[in-house]
Write a protein that holds these residues in place. Sequence first.
Motif, PDB file in Angstrom:
ATOM      1  N   LEU A  62       5.302   7.781   9.415  1.00  0.00           N
ATOM      2  CA  LEU A  62       5.465   7.630   7.968  1.00  0.00           C
ATOM      3  C   LEU A  62       4.779   6.360   7.476  1.00  0.00           C
ATOM      4  O   LEU A  62       4.115   6.371   6.440  1.00  0.00           O
ATOM      5  CB  LEU A  62       6.947   7.618   7.588  1.00  0.00           C
ATOM      6  CG  LEU A  62       7.274   7.383   6.113  1.00  0.00           C
ATOM      7  CD1 LEU A  62       6.606   8.428   5.221  1.00  0.00           C
ATOM      8  CD2 LEU A  62       8.782   7.372   5.902  1.00  0.00           C
ATOM      9  N   ASP A  63       4.898   5.290   8.217  1.00  0.00           N
ATOM     10  CA  ASP A  63       4.271   4.026   7.806  1.00  0.00           C
ATOM     11  C   ASP A  63       2.756   4.157   7.727  1.00  0.00           C
ATOM     12  O   ASP A  63       2.126   3.711   6.760  1.00  0.00           O
ATOM     13  CB  ASP A  63       4.683   2.881   8.728  1.00  0.00           C
ATOM     14  CG  ASP A  63       4.545   3.196  10.207  1.00  0.00           C
ATOM     15  OD1 ASP A  63       4.361   4.378  10.573  1.00  0.00           O
ATOM     16  OD2 ASP A  63       4.643   2.261  11.020  1.00  0.00           O
ATOM     17  N   ALA A  64       2.153   4.811   8.699  1.00  0.00           N
ATOM     18  CA  ALA A  64       0.696   4.995   8.696  1.00  0.00           C
ATOM     19  C   ALA A  64       0.264   5.859   7.515  1.00  0.00           C
ATOM     20  O   ALA A  64      -0.753   5.569   6.869  1.00  0.00           O
ATOM     21  CB  ALA A  64       0.240   5.626  10.010  1.00  0.00           C
ATOM     22  N   CYS A  65       1.034   6.886   7.215  1.00  0.00           N
ATOM     23  CA  CYS A  65       0.726   7.753   6.079  1.00  0.00           C
ATOM     24  C   CYS A  65       0.764   6.951   4.780  1.00  0.00           C
ATOM     25  O   CYS A  65      -0.150   7.047   3.951  1.00  0.00           O
ATOM     26  CB  CYS A  65       1.703   8.917   6.029  1.00  0.00           C
ATOM     27  SG  CYS A  65       1.409  10.040   4.664  1.00  0.00           S
ATOM     28  N   LEU A  66       1.812   6.169   4.595  1.00  0.00           N
ATOM     29  CA  LEU A  66       1.928   5.364   3.380  1.00  0.00           C
ATOM     30  C   LEU A  66       0.799   4.348   3.267  1.00  0.00           C
ATOM     31  O   LEU A  66       0.309   4.063   2.176  1.00  0.00           O
ATOM     32  CB  LEU A  66       3.290   4.668   3.321  1.00  0.00           C
ATOM     33  CG  LEU A  66       4.500   5.594   3.183  1.00  0.00           C
ATOM     34  CD1 LEU A  66       5.796   4.800   3.250  1.00  0.00           C
ATOM     35  CD2 LEU A  66       4.425   6.418   1.919  1.00  0.00           C
ATOM     36  N   LEU A  68      -2.246   4.725   4.302  1.00  0.00           N
ATOM     37  CA  LEU A  68      -3.508   5.392   3.988  1.00  0.00           C
ATOM     38  C   LEU A  68      -3.610   5.846   2.539  1.00  0.00           C
ATOM     39  O   LEU A  68      -4.701   6.086   2.034  1.00  0.00           O
ATOM     40  CB  LEU A  68      -3.709   6.595   4.915  1.00  0.00           C
ATOM     41  CG  LEU A  68      -3.972   6.249   6.370  1.00  0.00           C
ATOM     42  CD1 LEU A  68      -3.966   7.511   7.218  1.00  0.00           C
ATOM     43  CD2 LEU A  68      -5.288   5.503   6.522  1.00  0.00           C
ATOM     44  N   LEU A  69      -2.470   5.973   1.880  1.00  0.00           N
ATOM     45  CA  LEU A  69      -2.458   6.449   0.505  1.00  0.00           C
ATOM     46  C   LEU A  69      -2.472   5.289  -0.489  1.00  0.00           C
ATOM     47  O   LEU A  69      -1.877   4.239  -0.234  1.00  0.00           O
ATOM     48  CB  LEU A  69      -1.209   7.291   0.252  1.00  0.00           C
ATOM     49  CG  LEU A  69      -1.087   8.600   1.016  1.00  0.00           C
ATOM     50  CD1 LEU A  69       0.317   9.168   0.864  1.00  0.00           C
ATOM     51  CD2 LEU A  69      -2.132   9.590   0.543  1.00  0.00           C
ATOM     52  N   ALA A  70      -3.115   5.502  -1.619  1.00  0.00           N
ATOM     53  CA  ALA A  70      -3.000   4.549  -2.721  1.00  0.00           C
ATOM     54  C   ALA A  70      -1.552   4.600  -3.193  1.00  0.00           C
ATOM     55  O   ALA A  70      -0.909   5.656  -3.102  1.00  0.00           O
ATOM     56  CB  ALA A  70      -3.956   4.935  -3.841  1.00  0.00           C
ATOM     57  N   PRO A  71      -0.999   3.502  -3.683  1.00  0.00           N
ATOM     58  CA  PRO A  71       0.407   3.494  -4.087  1.00  0.00           C
ATOM     59  C   PRO A  71       0.798   4.634  -5.033  1.00  0.00           C
ATOM     60  O   PRO A  71       1.860   5.244  -4.849  1.00  0.00           O
ATOM     61  CB  PRO A  71       0.582   2.131  -4.757  1.00  0.00           C
ATOM     62  CG  PRO A  71      -0.405   1.264  -4.036  1.00  0.00           C
ATOM     63  CD  PRO A  71      -1.595   2.159  -3.799  1.00  0.00           C
ATOM     64  N   ALA A  72      -0.012   4.960  -6.005  1.00  0.00           N
ATOM     65  CA  ALA A  72       0.318   6.053  -6.933  1.00  0.00           C
ATOM     66  C   ALA A  72       0.369   7.388  -6.199  1.00  0.00           C
ATOM     67  O   ALA A  72       1.246   8.226  -6.464  1.00  0.00           O
ATOM     68  CB  ALA A  72      -0.689   6.115  -8.067  1.00  0.00           C
ATOM     69  N   ASP A  73      -0.535   7.594  -5.256  1.00  0.00           N
ATOM     70  CA  ASP A  73      -0.530   8.827  -4.464  1.00  0.00           C
ATOM     71  C   ASP A  73       0.677   8.861  -3.520  1.00  0.00           C
ATOM     72  O   ASP A  73       1.282   9.919  -3.302  1.00  0.00           O
ATOM     73  CB  ASP A  73      -1.818   8.964  -3.657  1.00  0.00           C
ATOM     74  CG  ASP A  73      -3.043   9.125  -4.540  1.00  0.00           C
ATOM     75  OD1 ASP A  73      -2.891   9.628  -5.683  1.00  0.00           O
ATOM     76  OD2 ASP A  73      -4.143   8.742  -4.097  1.00  0.00           O
ATOM     77  N   ALA A  74       1.021   7.706  -2.968  1.00  0.00           N
ATOM     78  CA  ALA A  74       2.185   7.619  -2.087  1.00  0.00           C
ATOM     79  C   ALA A  74       3.458   7.951  -2.852  1.00  0.00           C
ATOM     80  O   ALA A  74       4.333   8.639  -2.332  1.00  0.00           O
ATOM     81  CB  ALA A  74       2.276   6.232  -1.458  1.00  0.00           C
ATOM     82  N   ASP A  75       3.554   7.481  -4.096  1.00  0.00           N
ATOM     83  CA  ASP A  75       4.717   7.803  -4.931  1.00  0.00           C
ATOM     84  C   ASP A  75       4.895   9.313  -5.045  1.00  0.00           C
ATOM     85  O   ASP A  75       5.983   9.839  -4.813  1.00  0.00           O
ATOM     86  CB  ASP A  75       4.544   7.236  -6.348  1.00  0.00           C
ATOM     87  CG  ASP A  75       4.809   5.744  -6.447  1.00  0.00           C
ATOM     88  OD1 ASP A  75       5.168   5.125  -5.434  1.00  0.00           O
ATOM     89  OD2 ASP A  75       4.659   5.223  -7.562  1.00  0.00           O
ATOM     90  N   ARG A 122       6.660  -2.400   0.880  1.00  0.00           N
ATOM     91  CA  ARG A 122       5.495  -3.251   0.629  1.00  0.00           C
ATOM     92  C   ARG A 122       4.250  -2.575   1.166  1.00  0.00           C
ATOM     93  O   ARG A 122       4.166  -2.247   2.352  1.00  0.00           O
ATOM     94  CB  ARG A 122       5.669  -4.610   1.291  1.00  0.00           C
ATOM     95  CG  ARG A 122       6.736  -5.431   0.664  1.00  0.00           C
ATOM     96  CD  ARG A 122       6.822  -6.796   1.310  1.00  0.00           C
ATOM     97  NE  ARG A 122       7.883  -7.536   0.672  1.00  0.00           N
ATOM     98  CZ  ARG A 122       8.685  -8.362   1.310  1.00  0.00           C
ATOM     99  NH1 ARG A 122       8.542  -8.575   2.591  1.00  0.00           N
ATOM    100  NH2 ARG A 122       9.627  -8.998   0.659  1.00  0.00           N
ATOM    101  N   CYS A 123       3.298  -2.380   0.306  1.00  0.00           N
ATOM    102  CA  CYS A 123       2.044  -1.728   0.694  1.00  0.00           C
ATOM    103  C   CYS A 123       1.206  -2.657   1.572  1.00  0.00           C
ATOM    104  O   CYS A 123       1.380  -3.867   1.573  1.00  0.00           O
ATOM    105  CB  CYS A 123       1.248  -1.344  -0.559  1.00  0.00           C
ATOM    106  SG  CYS A 123       2.103  -0.152  -1.606  1.00  0.00           S
ATOM    107  N   SER A 124       0.280  -2.057   2.297  1.00  0.00           N
ATOM    108  CA  SER A 124      -0.637  -2.847   3.119  1.00  0.00           C
ATOM    109  C   SER A 124      -1.961  -2.989   2.377  1.00  0.00           C
ATOM    110  O   SER A 124      -2.180  -2.380   1.329  1.00  0.00           O
ATOM    111  CB  SER A 124      -0.853  -2.167   4.469  1.00  0.00           C
ATOM    112  OG  SER A 124      -1.521  -0.950   4.294  1.00  0.00           O
ATOM    113  N   ALA A 125      -2.858  -3.784   2.945  1.00  0.00           N
ATOM    114  CA  ALA A 125      -4.175  -3.988   2.341  1.00  0.00           C
ATOM    115  C   ALA A 125      -4.877  -2.642   2.216  1.00  0.00           C
ATOM    116  O   ALA A 125      -4.691  -1.775   3.061  1.00  0.00           O
ATOM    117  CB  ALA A 125      -4.995  -4.938   3.205  1.00  0.00           C
TER     118      ALA A 125
END
Length: 166
Positions: A62-66, A68-75, A122-125
Amino acid sequence: MKQLLDSVWQRRGVSWIWDDEALSIVTKPVEVYSLRELLRAAKKWPVDLPSNSGNTLVVAGLDACLDLLAPADADGWLANELKSAILSFQDEYSGEAALVFWLPAGHRRFHTDMATDAVRWRCSAPHADQQIEFGRLLWGEAREYPQEIILSEGGKPVGLFHLRIT
């Protein structure tokens, strides 16, 4: 946030854990599903779950998926795809099984607002300055939950537990 010093998270509900000891309590590495396997299984859940004497499904990725996604897409993905899979799991096993997400760096990535108990990821770079409203998207900020999982009295939190997402 309330703390949970109980093993219920190993048999019921949905948990997000980041501690090696907590992981080893409920599963062996060969029993862990990938996030892709979880989404595939949501179409036809297995009769027997692979971990903890058939009581638990542990999922990694799940962490890797989040990340890879832009925050809006992850939402959108969390609120639709993942929440749908979680709800399907709960329905299939009538709340009598545990779905556990393994997030090895979760203790650094989850942020809980002490005043409201809102939980954010918290999102990653390259989006490290942004956060995903994890709790609002998955459990609608229910105040009774989540609870911090602790393994011993006075111990540090090893994860978050939610008995039932609606």
